[in-house]
Write an enzyme that holds these catalytic residues in place. Structure first.
Site, short mmCIF file in Angstrom:
data_model
loop_
_atom_site.label_atom_id
_atom_site.label_comp_id
_atom_site.label_asym_id
_atom_site.label_seq_id
_atom_site.Cartn_x
_atom_site.Cartn_y
_atom_site.Cartn_z
N ASP A 98 0.87 -1.17 0.00
CA ASP A 98 0.00 0.00 0.00
C ASP A 98 0.90 1.22 0.00
O ASP A 98 1.76 1.37 0.88
CB ASP A 98 -0.87 -0.03 1.27
CG ASP A 98 -2.22 0.61 1.06
OD1 ASP A 98 -2.25 1.70 0.46
OD2 ASP A 98 -3.23 0.03 1.50
N ASP A 206 -2.83 4.69 -2.50
CA ASP A 206 -3.86 5.34 -1.72
C ASP A 206 -4.20 6.72 -2.28
O ASP A 206 -3.30 7.54 -2.52
CB ASP A 206 -3.31 5.49 -0.29
CG ASP A 206 -4.36 5.86 0.72
OD1 ASP A 206 -5.23 5.03 1.00
OD2 ASP A 206 -4.30 6.99 1.25
N GLU A 265 -6.14 3.95 -6.06
CA GLU A 265 -7.43 4.21 -5.42
C GLU A 265 -7.85 5.63 -5.75
O GLU A 265 -7.10 6.58 -5.51
CB GLU A 265 -7.30 4.04 -3.90
CG GLU A 265 -8.65 4.13 -3.21
CD GLU A 265 -8.60 4.72 -1.82
OE1 GLU A 265 -9.52 4.44 -1.03
OE2 GLU A 265 -7.67 5.47 -1.50
N HIS A 338 -11.14 -2.34 3.66
CA HIS A 338 -11.11 -1.89 5.06
C HIS A 338 -11.87 -0.59 5.31
O HIS A 338 -11.94 -0.15 6.45
CB HIS A 338 -9.64 -1.72 5.48
CG HIS A 338 -8.96 -0.65 4.68
ND1 HIS A 338 -8.72 -0.76 3.33
CD2 HIS A 338 -8.50 0.58 5.03
CE1 HIS A 338 -8.15 0.35 2.89
NE2 HIS A 338 -8.00 1.18 3.91
N ASP A 339 -12.39 0.05 4.25
CA ASP A 339 -13.13 1.31 4.42
C ASP A 339 -14.64 1.13 4.27
O ASP A 339 -15.37 2.11 4.41
CB ASP A 339 -12.70 2.32 3.34
CG ASP A 339 -11.27 2.79 3.49
OD1 ASP A 339 -10.75 2.79 4.62
OD2 ASP A 339 -10.68 3.16 2.45
O1 ISL Z 1 -13.47 5.60 3.90
C1 ISL Z 1 -13.90 6.61 3.44
C2 ISL Z 1 -15.00 7.31 4.06
O2 ISL Z 1 -15.19 6.90 5.37
C3 ISL Z 1 -13.33 7.16 2.21
O3 ISL Z 1 -13.68 8.46 1.97
C4 ISL Z 1 -11.83 7.04 2.30
O4 ISL Z 1 -11.32 7.96 3.17
C5 ISL Z 1 -11.23 7.22 0.95
O5 ISL Z 1 -11.69 6.15 0.23
C6 ISL Z 1 -9.72 7.19 0.98
O6 ISL Z 1 -9.25 6.03 1.58
C7 ISL Z 1 -7.90 5.79 1.71
O7 ISL Z 1 -7.18 6.89 2.25
C8 ISL Z 1 -7.48 7.27 3.58
C9 ISL Z 1 -7.52 6.08 4.53
O8 ISL Z 1 -8.14 6.47 5.74
C10 ISL Z 1 -8.28 4.91 3.97
O9 ISL Z 1 -8.24 3.83 4.85
C11 ISL Z 1 -7.68 4.61 2.63
O10 ISL Z 1 -8.21 3.46 2.04
C12 ISL Z 1 -6.41 8.22 3.99
O11 ISL Z 1 -5.15 7.62 3.81
#
Ligand code: ISL
Ligand code: CA
Length: 565
Positions: A98, A206, A265, A338-339
C-alpha cells in the site's frame, strides 16, 4: 509467473492489524500473516495487497506513515517482512504494498522539518498557507479555504509557531505532501524503487488521484446542510495528475517486468478519466479502484446516510464501467475493503440467506471482466460488527463524524444507526479463524471487539464443508483461472432494469457463459426470455449458491445464483 497475471487473477487484501496476532498483544502482525499463508494457498489467490505496515503513530491505522522504509514495531521487523515476502513467493503468491503518498504522518521527519521554521529547506514539501487576508491566525474564518476534509473537520490546521496553516485532506495528523515540488516526487520514487528492488510486486496507491492540486486554492462549492464546502474540484483529478503518473511510471516502473501491478485508489474518478489513466499506451496505471458502485446506497455526497439499494442502479453503474473500459483500460472488481461496510450485510442478506447471499455476491461480481480484489473475511461471509455505543468507535473518521454531527445537533441514536450501516469499523473486526475466544485471531485481548457470530462464522468451520462460503470462493477463484472467457470475453447484460435479477452473458467467440443471480430474499418469476436461455444454454450448471445440480424452471429461489457454460 506470467506477465499480466492479474487479468484472470485475484488479489487478497490483508489489513494486518486485524488479520492474525502471533504474540498475544491483541494486534495483528506480520508473523501472524506468515502463519496464515496456507489459508491463502488453500483459497488459491494470486497476490496479497498488504495494508500499511510501515512505521506510524497509528492515527489512521497506518495510513499516516512516519517512515516509509521501516516496519512499525507493533507489526514486527524488516526480517519478518522479508520472511513474509519470501514465504508468499515460495508459494507462488505475489505481494503488493500500500503506497500512501498523498500525505504522510505529521510525525514523519519530512513534516517535522517542514514545520520547524518558515524558512526550513523542507517548508515547501507540504502545503502551507497564511491566514485569510485580514484575519488573525486561529481566528474564526481565518482558514485559507472553507473546505471540509474527508474526515468531517476542516482541511487546515494552524501551526501556532509560524502562524501558518497546513493542508490535510484527511486527519489533522495526515498533512498533504506538496507534489509540485520535484524533490518530493524524487524522494517518493526512490522509496518505491527501494521496495521494488527488495522484491515486492507492485503497489495499491492510496487516494492517488488527489496528488495534484490547483495552484490557487480557493473556497469550494457550498454543500446543502453543511457549514464547510466541497473543495474536491480543486484536488481530485488535478491539472498535473496525468503528468505525475507518467513521470512516476518512467522513474519507477519502466523497464521492470510487466508482472508488476499498479492500482490507484481514486475516489470520484469517472469512467472517462479511468480510461485515460489505465490506457496501457499512456504508461500511467494498470487499473483503478472506482467508488460509484459503493455509493449507490448513499445519499449523494454523504458517506454515512444510507438509502435502500436499488439493484438496477447498481448494475447500471457496473455496466457503464464494464462498457467504458472494454476496449481500452482495465477494471477492478470489489465489494469490500477496510473502508467499507461488509457487503453481505449491505448488499446481501446477513440473516436468513447469509450463506446464499455471500456466495451470490461473489459469483455475480467476480465473473465480470477485471481484476478481483477480495478483502480478508469476505471469503468466510464475515458480516458487519454490532456497535452498541459511541465509546466503541475506533476509526478516526467515525469518531470525527460522531463529534461533528453531535455538534450540529443530530441525535446520537441517529448517528450510531448511520455508523452501524456504513462505518469503517464494520470491516476492521478481527479475522474469524475459529470459534475460540479471540476467534483464533489472538490469544490476548483483541484491539477491536470480535464479532459475536465468530462461533458460527469462522474459517475452521468452513474449511472442510463443501457447501461453505469459503469452498465457494475457492471455486470462483479456480473458475476465473480456468476459464479465459472471464478475462477476455465481452459482457452482455440481460434484464438490466430488473430490480432483483443480476444476469449477464460472457462471450469470447469460442465460449459462452450465462451468469444468473437472484439478488433478493424471495422466490422470483423469471422473465420468459431468460427461462428459455437457461433451458437452451450449452454446458453444465456450476457455482450454484444452493448446491443444486440442475436448472431452474420458471422461478428462481431466494439468492440462488449459478453459471452455465
Ligand atoms: O473511507 C472513506 C469514508 O469513510 C473514504 O472516503 C476514504 O477515506 C477514501 O476512500 C480514501 O481512503 C484511503 O485513504 C485514507 C484512509 O483512511 C483509507 O483507509 C484509505 O483506504 C487516507 O489515507
Ligand atoms: Ca501482535
Amino acid at each position: 509467473m506470467d506477465n499480466e497475471w492479474w487479468r484472470s487473477g485475484v488479489v487478497y487484501q490483508i489489513y494486518p492489524r486485524s488479520f492474525a496476532d502471533s504474540n498475544g498483544d491483541g494486534i495483528g502482525d506480520l508473523r501472524g500473516a506468515i502463519n496464515k499463508i496456507d489459508h491463502l494457498v488453500d483459497l488459491g489467490v494470486d497476490a496479497v495487497w498488504l495494508s500499511p505496515m510501515y512505521k506510524s503513530p497509528g492515527d489512521d491505522n497506518g495510513y499516516d506513515v512516519s517512515d516509509y522504509q521501516a516496519i512499525d514495531p507493533q507489526y514486527g521487523t524488516m526480517e519478518d517482512f522479508d520472511e513474509l515476502l519470501a514465504g508468499l513467493h515460495a508459494r507462488g503468491i505475489r505481494l503488493v504494498l500500500d503506497l500512501v503518498v498523498n500525505h504522510t504522518s505529521d510525525e514523519h521527519e519530512w513534516f517535522v522539518e517542514s514545520a520547524s521554521a518558515i524558512d526550513s529547506p523542507k517548508r515547501d514539501w507540504y502545503i502551507w498557507r497564511p491566514p485569510r487576508p485580514g484575519h488573525a491566525p486561529g481566528s474564526k474564518g481565518a482558514e485559507p479555504t472553507d473546505w471540509e476534509s474527508f474526515f468531517s473537520e476542516s482541511t487546515w490546521k494552524l501551526d501556532e509557531a509560524s502562524g501558518e496553516y497546513f493542508l490535510h485532506l484527511f486527519s489533522t495528523k495526515q498533512p498533504d505532501l506538496n507534489w509540485e515540488n520535484p524533490r518530493v516526487r524524487e524522494a517518493i520514487y526512490s522509496m518505491m524503487n527501494w521496495w521494488l528492488d527488495r522484491g515486492v510486486d507492485g503497489f495499491r496507491m492510496d487516494v492517488i488521484n488527489l496528488i495534484s492540486k490547483v495552484a490557487d486554492l480557493r473556497d469550494g462549492e457550498p454543500v446543502p446542510g453543511k457549514v464547510r464546502s466541497d473543495g474536491s474540484a480543486q484536488y481530485t483529478y488535478g491539472p498535473r495528475l496525468h503528468e505525475f503518473l507518467q513521470e512516476m511510471h518512467s522513474a519507477v516502473f519502466a523497464g521492470r517486468p510487466s508482472a508488476i501491478v499498479t492500482v490507484g485508489e481514486m475516489p470520484r474518478v469517472t469512467v472517462e478519466q479511468a480510461r485515460l489513466i489505465t490506457d496501457a499506451s499512456r504508461h500511467e496505471l494498470d487499473m483503478v479502484f472506482q467508488f460509484e458502485h459503493m455509493e449507490v446506497d448513499k445519499v449523494p455526497g454523504t458517506r454515512y446516510e444510507s438509502i435502500p439499494l436499488n439493484l438496477a442502479r447498481l448494475k447500471g453503474s457496473l455496466a457503464r464501467w464494464q462498457e467504458g473500459l472494454a476496449d481500452t483500460g482495465w477494471n477492478t472488481l470489489y465489494w469490500n475493503n477496510h473502508d467499507q461496510a461488509r457487503a453481505v450485510s449491505r448488499y446481501g442478506d446477513d440473516r436468513e440467506y447469509w450463506r446464499e447471499s455471500a456466495k451470490t455476491l461473489a459469483t455475480a461480481l467476480y465473473l465480470l471482466r477485471g481484476t478481483a480484489f477480495i478483502y480478508q473475511g469476505e471469503e468466510l461471509g464475515m458480516t458487519n460488527t454490532p456497535l452498541e455505543s459511541a465509546d466503541e468507535l475506533l476509526d478516526v473518521a467515525a469518531r470525527n463524524y460522531h463529534r461533528s454531527a453531535m455538534a450540529s445537533g443530530v441525535s446520537e441514536s441517529a448517528i450510531l444507526a448511520q455508523l452501524r450501516r456504513a462505518g469503517r469499523d464494520n470491516a476492521r473486526s478481527p479475522m474469524q479463524w475459529d470459534s475460540q475466544a479471540g476467534a483464533g485471531f489472538s490469544a490476548g485481548i483483541p484491539w477491536s471487539k470480535v464479532n459475536p457470530n465468530a462461533d458460527r462464522i469462522n474459517a475452521a468451520a468452513q474449511r472442510d464443508d463443501p457447501l461453505s462460503v469459503l469452498a465457494h470462493y475457492r471455486r470462483v477463484i479456480k473458475f476465473r483461472h480456468e476459464n479465459d472467457v472471464v478475462a477476455s470475453g465481452r459482457v452482455d447484460w440481460l434484464a438490466l432494469d430488473h430490480p432483483e435479477l443480476f444476469t449477464y452473458l460472457r462471450n469470447n467467440g469460442d465460449v459462452q457463459l450465462l451468469v444468473v443471480a437472484n439478488f433478493s430474499s424471495r422466490v422470483i418469476d423469471l422473465p420468459e426470455e431468460l427461462v428459455e436461455r437457461i433451458r437452451d444454454a450449452q454446458g453444465a450448471v456450476q457455482l450454484d449458491s444452493l448446491g443444486i445440480d440442475g436448472r431452474p424452471g420458471a422461478q428462481l429461489a431466494p439468492w440462488r445464483s449459478f453459471v452455465i457454460g
